[in-house]
Design a protein around this motif. Structure first.
Motif, PDB file in Angstrom:
ATOM      1  N   LEU A 125       0.817  -1.211   0.000  1.00 23.37           N
ATOM      2  CA  LEU A 125       0.000   0.000   0.000  1.00 23.37           C
ATOM      3  C   LEU A 125       0.849   1.258   0.000  1.00 23.37           C
ATOM      4  CD1 LEU A 125      -2.735  -1.003   2.615  1.00 23.37           C
ATOM      5  CD2 LEU A 125      -2.739  -1.361   0.130  1.00 23.37           C
ATOM      6  N   ASN A 126       0.308   2.311  -0.615  1.00 18.83           N
ATOM      7  CA  ASN A 126       1.002   3.592  -0.533  1.00 18.83           C
ATOM      8  C   ASN A 126       0.825   4.186   0.863  1.00 18.83           C
ATOM      9  OD1 ASN A 126      -1.520   4.999  -0.472  1.00 18.83           O
ATOM     10  ND2 ASN A 126      -1.599   4.994  -2.706  1.00 18.83           N
ATOM     11  N   VAL A 127       1.617   5.195   1.165  1.00 19.05           N
ATOM     12  CA  VAL A 127       1.613   5.760   2.518  1.00 19.05           C
ATOM     13  C   VAL A 127       0.244   6.291   2.927  1.00 19.05           C
ATOM     14  CG1 VAL A 127       2.569   7.594   3.980  1.00 19.05           C
ATOM     15  CG2 VAL A 127       4.086   6.242   2.520  1.00 19.05           C
ATOM     16  N   PRO A 128      -0.456   7.084   2.096  1.00 19.06           N
ATOM     17  CA  PRO A 128      -1.773   7.589   2.523  1.00 19.06           C
ATOM     18  C   PRO A 128      -2.770   6.478   2.829  1.00 19.06           C
ATOM     19  CG  PRO A 128      -0.965   8.844   0.641  1.00 19.06           C
ATOM     20  CD  PRO A 128      -0.045   7.664   0.794  1.00 19.06           C
ATOM     21  N   THR A 129      -2.791   5.419   2.023  1.00 17.46           N
ATOM     22  CA  THR A 129      -3.730   4.323   2.269  1.00 17.46           C
ATOM     23  C   THR A 129      -3.392   3.608   3.567  1.00 17.46           C
ATOM     24  OG1 THR A 129      -4.073   3.987  -0.102  1.00 17.46           O
ATOM     25  CG2 THR A 129      -4.682   2.178   1.364  1.00 17.46           C
ATOM     26  N   GLN A 130      -2.116   3.299   3.758  1.00 18.16           N
ATOM     27  CA  GLN A 130      -1.721   2.579   4.968  1.00 18.16           C
ATOM     28  C   GLN A 130      -1.980   3.410   6.215  1.00 18.16           C
ATOM     29  OE1 GLN A 130       2.273   1.106   4.869  1.00 18.16           O
ATOM     30  NE2 GLN A 130       2.123   0.086   6.843  1.00 18.16           N
ATOM     31  N   ALA A 131      -1.723   4.711   6.119  1.00 20.04           N
ATOM     32  CA  ALA A 131      -1.911   5.590   7.275  1.00 20.04           C
ATOM     33  C   ALA A 131      -3.375   5.839   7.588  1.00 20.04           C
ATOM     34  CB  ALA A 131      -1.197   6.916   7.040  1.00 20.04           C
ATOM     35  N   ASP A 132      -4.269   5.534   6.640  1.00 20.39           N
ATOM     36  CA  ASP A 132      -5.694   5.803   6.844  1.00 20.39           C
ATOM     37  C   ASP A 132      -6.386   4.728   7.685  1.00 20.39           C
ATOM     38  OD1 ASP A 132      -7.955   7.431   6.495  1.00 20.39           O
ATOM     39  OD2 ASP A 132      -8.599   6.344   4.691  1.00 20.39           O
ATOM     40  N   PHE A 133      -5.774   3.551   7.847  1.00 17.05           N
ATOM     41  CA  PHE A 133      -6.387   2.533   8.692  1.00 17.05           C
ATOM     42  C   PHE A 133      -6.517   3.047  10.122  1.00 17.05           C
ATOM     43  CE2 PHE A 133      -4.421  -0.737   5.721  1.00 17.05           C
ATOM     44  CZ  PHE A 133      -5.628  -1.063   5.127  1.00 17.05           C
ATOM     45  N   LEU A 134      -7.608   2.708  10.786  1.00 17.96           N
ATOM     46  CA  LEU A 134      -7.746   3.018  12.196  1.00 17.96           C
ATOM     47  C   LEU A 134      -6.590   2.378  12.960  1.00 17.96           C
ATOM     48  CD1 LEU A 134     -11.582   2.449  12.531  1.00 17.96           C
ATOM     49  CD2 LEU A 134     -10.409   4.644  12.642  1.00 17.96           C
TER      50      LEU A 134
END
Length: 428
Positions: A125-134
């Motif tokens: 995953l890219n950084v924004p997607t990975q960082a968006d997980f709760l």
């Protein structure tokens, strides 16, 4: 999964620059090349969240993949959906036979991660997607401080009650255990067949067990993550269930050890149950049958429980076939806010990302899910990062019902489960 706030989402993705040529060398089920410029078919096995042919998850995935394929020529996503009763076993059989799918959306990931079969999330995953997980869900997806499990769907538990039955009995929803027992007695006097449904049958006994453990201030594990099944709090909780509910005939004609969750939910939807612990999908089932229900926080010994149970289902990506870059690109699309919301709303589940959760919390049409959404940040999850959890869960399903039977001994049953769990944990 007992971890709360993880640090996994803070790590940077470092694996997306791997040579595309390496992908082309991987063996695949589809015999398609993995290099850039070649057609690739990705195999996904997923669980079915629907309750009829009209809303099967296959329809959700067919729509999502058609939209994705339209904008990604040369990439095909082959999705096979199985019922929850068989999907985990189907994937295990595929993996064991050397034919792992590219992706699987199932109930557990830890065994595959421990065996080295999964891509780390940071490679996909890219950084924004990975960082968006709760954050607590990201942390729960870790094995050995590395995240392999991507949360796909989440839910929490509340106490459901039948408003019509409660009104007829002249009672209010309970906030503590003694009120719950008193309400159950009143419902029984009023002729309710199942004042409180206690599904400790083999279908999902591990869930009802954890709900009650948490309501009593305990859990499957302690503060440092070791199994604590026979803790004083848990023994006290099951003593209450045995003596004050089951022993008083307040849990209906079916022994809790033989009552499955699906049957309990169906009885609630028929108006035969006064109250039970439930997750968001019960709302749709009850409403469809015309049951006027309410929900409240889980009662604890002296007031509302400090924590409730959360459940996350998982997406994972297998390394066997290569295609890391293509898998990652597709999963970044899967976790787009709109797609996460579409799935959550279709199946009355909670979003696993911060962006989708914020949108749901601000959207009036999602108000029925707000009470569950409110409890998610403090919810405690199964200890799914432990490879021993699968065997511990299976033991609980088979044995916990006997703890509340007429001849049952909660301390002894919990003690046996603890011994087996400790042995399984030592073998990890």
């Amino acid at each position: 999964m007992t971890s709360r706030v993880g640090t996994a989402v803070q790590r940077h993705i470092t694996g997306l620059i791997a040579a595309a040529a390496a992908l082309g060398m991987a063996a695949t089920l589809t015999a398609c090349g993995g290099g850039e410029g070649n057609d690739v078919t990705l195999k996904l096995v997923a669980a079915d969240y629907g309750d009829s042919a009209a809303n099967t998850s296959q329809k959700y995935w067919d729509g999502l993949t058609a939209a994705y394929e339209k904008d990604h020529p040369g990439i095909k996503i082959d999705v096979t959906v199985y019922p929850w009763t068989s999907v985990d076993a189907k994937v295990k059989k595929m993996v064991d036979s050397g034919h792992a799918p590219d992706m699987a959306q199932i109930g557990a990931y830890a065994d595959y991660a421990a065996a080295g079969k999964l891509y780390p999330v940071s490679d996909l995953l890219n950084v924004p997607t990975q960082a968006d997980f709760l954050s607590q869900l990201s942390d729960a997806g870790e094995v050995g401080q590395t995240q392999y499990g991507m949360p796909f769907a989440a839910s929490t538990r509340l106490l459901f009650y039948n408003k019509k039955l409660f009104k007829a009995a002249g009672i209010e929803p309970p906030t503590n255990w003694s009120q719950l027992a008193a309400d159950a007695r009143a419902l029984k006097r009023d002729g309710v067949e199942i004042p409180y449904a206690l599904p400790l049958g083999p279908e999902e006994a591990q869930a009802e067990t954890m709900i009650w453990m948490l309501s009593g201030g305990g859990s499957y594990t302690d503060d440092v993550g070791s199994y604590a099944i026979d803790s004083k709090q848990n023994i006290k909780t099951f003593d209450f269930l045995k003596d004050d509910l089951v022993g008083k005939g307040l849990t209906g004609p079916t022994a809790p050890g033989k009552l499955n969750r699906a049957a309990a939910f169906a009885a609630f939807a028929k108006g035969e149950v006064g109250m039970l612990n439930g997750h968001p999908t019960l709302m749709k089932t009850a409403a469809k049958k015309g049951v006027d229900y309410g929900t409240v926080e889980l009662p604890g010994p002296d007031g509302p429980a400090k924590s409730t149970m959360g459940v996350a289902d998982w997406m994972m990506a297998f390394k066997q076939n290569g295609h890391r870059k293509q898998i990652g690109d597709f999963l970044n699309y899967v976790y787009d806010e709109k797609n996460v919301l579409d799935f959550s709303r279709e199946y009355n589940l909670l979003p696993v990302t911060t962006s989708a959760s914020a949108t749901m919390a601000a959207t009036r049409s999602d108000a029925k899910l707000w009470p569950f959404l409110k409890t998610l940040p403090d919810a405690e999850l199964y200890p799914g990062g432990k490879t021993s959890w699968a065997s511990v869960s299976a033991d609980v399903k088979q044995q916990i019902g006997s703890a509340v039977s007429s001849r049952g001994n909660p301390a002894a049953v919990l003690g046996r489960l603890q011994v087996a769990a400790s042995a399984a944990e030592s073998a990890e």
